[in-house]
Design a protein around this motif. Structure first.
Motif, PDB file in Angstrom:
ATOM      1  N   VAL A  23       0.942  -1.237   0.029  1.00 59.52           N
ATOM      2  CA  VAL A  23       0.124   0.153   0.074  1.00 59.52           C
ATOM      3  C   VAL A  23       0.920   1.304   0.107  1.00 59.52           C
ATOM      4  CG1 VAL A  23      -1.773   1.353   1.211  1.00 59.52           C
ATOM      5  CG2 VAL A  23      -1.936  -1.127   1.174  1.00 59.52           C
ATOM      6  N   ARG A  24       1.703   1.194   0.765  1.00 64.93           N
ATOM      7  CA  ARG A  24       2.743   2.308   0.918  1.00 64.93           C
ATOM      8  C   ARG A  24       3.474   2.481  -0.444  1.00 64.93           C
ATOM      9  NH1 ARG A  24       8.309   2.490   1.243  1.00 64.93           N
ATOM     10  NH2 ARG A  24       9.093   4.118   2.192  1.00 64.93           N
ATOM     11  N   ARG A  25       4.053   1.619  -1.033  1.00 65.75           N
ATOM     12  CA  ARG A  25       4.759   1.738  -2.214  1.00 65.75           C
ATOM     13  C   ARG A  25       3.922   2.279  -3.438  1.00 65.75           C
ATOM     14  NH1 ARG A  25       7.033  -3.897  -4.451  1.00 65.75           N
ATOM     15  NH2 ARG A  25       4.901  -4.179  -4.803  1.00 65.75           N
ATOM     16  N   GLU A  26       2.441   1.670  -3.153  1.00 65.65           N
ATOM     17  CA  GLU A  26       1.629   2.115  -4.280  1.00 65.65           C
ATOM     18  C   GLU A  26       1.364   3.737  -4.430  1.00 65.65           C
ATOM     19  OE1 GLU A  26      -1.073   1.991  -7.628  1.00 65.65           O
ATOM     20  OE2 GLU A  26       0.689   0.303  -6.800  1.00 65.65           O
ATOM     21  N   LEU A  27       0.875   4.037  -3.109  1.00 61.17           N
ATOM     22  CA  LEU A  27       0.781   5.501  -2.786  1.00 61.17           C
ATOM     23  C   LEU A  27       1.509   6.499  -2.982  1.00 61.17           C
ATOM     24  CD1 LEU A  27      -1.944   4.928   0.145  1.00 61.17           C
ATOM     25  CD2 LEU A  27      -2.434   5.494  -2.134  1.00 61.17           C
ATOM     26  N   LEU A  28       2.965   6.046  -2.848  1.00 61.17           N
ATOM     27  CA  LEU A  28       4.047   6.808  -3.042  1.00 61.17           C
ATOM     28  C   LEU A  28       4.309   7.036  -4.658  1.00 61.17           C
ATOM     29  CD1 LEU A  28       6.601   6.137   0.023  1.00 61.17           C
ATOM     30  CD2 LEU A  28       5.106   7.754  -0.186  1.00 61.17           C
ATOM     31  N   SER A  29       3.996   5.953  -5.296  1.00 54.72           N
ATOM     32  CA  SER A  29       4.082   5.938  -6.862  1.00 54.72           C
ATOM     33  C   SER A  29       3.044   6.912  -7.309  1.00 54.72           C
ATOM     34  CB  SER A  29       3.967   4.569  -7.269  1.00 54.72           C
ATOM     35  OG  SER A  29       2.503   4.166  -7.441  1.00 54.72           O
ATOM     36  N   TRP A  30       2.153   7.435  -6.572  1.00 55.60           N
ATOM     37  CA  TRP A  30       1.324   8.427  -7.039  1.00 55.60           C
ATOM     38  C   TRP A  30       1.602   9.722  -6.556  1.00 55.60           C
ATOM     39  CZ3 TRP A  30      -4.429   6.056  -5.287  1.00 55.60           C
ATOM     40  CH2 TRP A  30      -4.613   4.792  -5.856  1.00 55.60           C
ATOM     41  N   HIS A  31       2.466   9.640  -5.976  1.00 56.73           N
ATOM     42  CA  HIS A  31       3.336  11.001  -5.489  1.00 56.73           C
ATOM     43  C   HIS A  31       2.323  11.781  -4.416  1.00 56.73           C
ATOM     44  CE1 HIS A  31       6.577  11.147  -8.264  1.00 56.73           C
ATOM     45  NE2 HIS A  31       5.566  10.910  -9.396  1.00 56.73           N
ATOM     46  N   ALA A  32       1.603  10.809  -3.511  1.00 57.81           N
ATOM     47  CA  ALA A  32       0.673  11.141  -2.878  1.00 57.81           C
ATOM     48  C   ALA A  32       1.423  11.830  -1.469  1.00 57.81           C
ATOM     49  CB  ALA A  32      -0.132  10.149  -2.184  1.00 57.81           C
ATOM     50  N   GLU A  33       2.572  11.605  -1.295  1.00 57.42           N
ATOM     51  CA  GLU A  33       3.419  12.297  -0.275  1.00 57.42           C
ATOM     52  C   GLU A  33       3.518  13.895  -0.479  1.00 57.42           C
ATOM     53  OE1 GLU A  33       6.521  11.485  -3.109  1.00 57.42           O
ATOM     54  OE2 GLU A  33       4.978  10.504  -2.529  1.00 57.42           O
ATOM     55  N   GLU A  34       3.441  14.231  -1.811  1.00 58.54           N
ATOM     56  CA  GLU A  34       3.404  15.486  -2.259  1.00 58.54           C
ATOM     57  C   GLU A  34       2.088  16.165  -2.041  1.00 58.54           C
ATOM     58  OE1 GLU A  34       5.352  15.964  -5.973  1.00 58.54           O
ATOM     59  OE2 GLU A  34       6.957  14.542  -5.433  1.00 58.54           O
ATOM     60  N   TRP A  35       1.113  15.860  -2.672  1.00 59.37           N
ATOM     61  CA  TRP A  35       0.103  16.428  -2.668  1.00 59.37           C
ATOM     62  C   TRP A  35      -1.035  16.201  -1.630  1.00 59.37           C
ATOM     63  CZ3 TRP A  35      -4.038  13.157  -3.143  1.00 59.37           C
ATOM     64  CH2 TRP A  35      -3.769  11.646  -3.902  1.00 59.37           C
TER      65      TRP A  35
END
Length: 212
Positions: A23-35
């Protein structure tokens, strides 16, 4: 943050059963840590919180090599309901100070029918137009208050300018949706959805072989 809750529920829903690292890897691939200001710790915290609240359930553990065991999760019936509530809230309602809510909602908008998504975006346009009218009155009030610093009015203008940008994007996405672009619930499965289903079946079969 509401967007974190929606993102974690949505990611688990797509890939379940799935462990936290995926889940972490997938969401970070969406750049969710930025937006969405998402960080790895908040993802794991959300998984634990949602499990404690009954929206997720543990689906087993798996180990590979000498790595620590990983717990896999899937949505409960209540979790499916909560996901749809969170998604509908984010999709239908404009959050002037939280663009992350719209980005999270668009990430999972395909869970609804095309008709609902179009209706939701049309509703958002009406909300933004109303906010523009309210902004004009607020600016006028601020201009009449001699004790208010003059720069405060720019807060209102900046917020409305962001909403006007969202409105421009919404009009273009409505045009694309009306022409049949993208995929939504009830329509023939696109390649990416079929691929995810195949991966889930393969993962399930591999886990079954490892435990026999």
């Amino acid at each position: 943050m509401p967007s974190t809750r929606l993102l974690v529920l949505g990611a688990v829903r797509i890939f379940e059963p799935v462990h936290g690292y995926f889940v972490r890897r997938e969401l970070l691939s969406w750049h969710a840590e930025e937006w969405a200001h998402l960080n790895p710790g908040s993802i794991y915290n959300a998984l634990r919180t949602l499990t404690r609240e009954g929206y997720l359930q543990e689906a087993g553990t798996e180990t590979h090599g000498g790595r620590p065991a990983r717990t896999s999760y899937k949505l409960t019936a209540d979790g499916e309901t909560e996901f749809l509530i969170q998604l509908r809230e984010a999709l239908w309602n404009v959050a002037p100070y939280s663009p992350a809510d719209l980005l999270a909602a668009w990430s999972f908008a395909w869970a609804f029918t095309r008709e609902e998504v179009i209706a939701a975006f049309e509703h958002r346009l009406a909300q933004i137009a109303a906010a523009g009218q309210a902004a004009e009155f607020a600016i006028a009030d601020l201009g009449r208050d001699p004790e208010k610093p003059g720069h405060v009015v720019e807060h209102v203008r900046l917020t409305q300018a962001r909403l006007d940008g969202e409105a421009n994007w919404t009009r273009t996405i409505l045009d694309r949706l009306s022409r049949g672009e993208y995929w939504f619930h009830g329509e023939p499965d696109p390649p990416w959805k079929r691929d995810n289903a195949t991966k889930t079946i393969t993962r399930t079969r591999t886990h079954a072989l490892q435990t026999t």
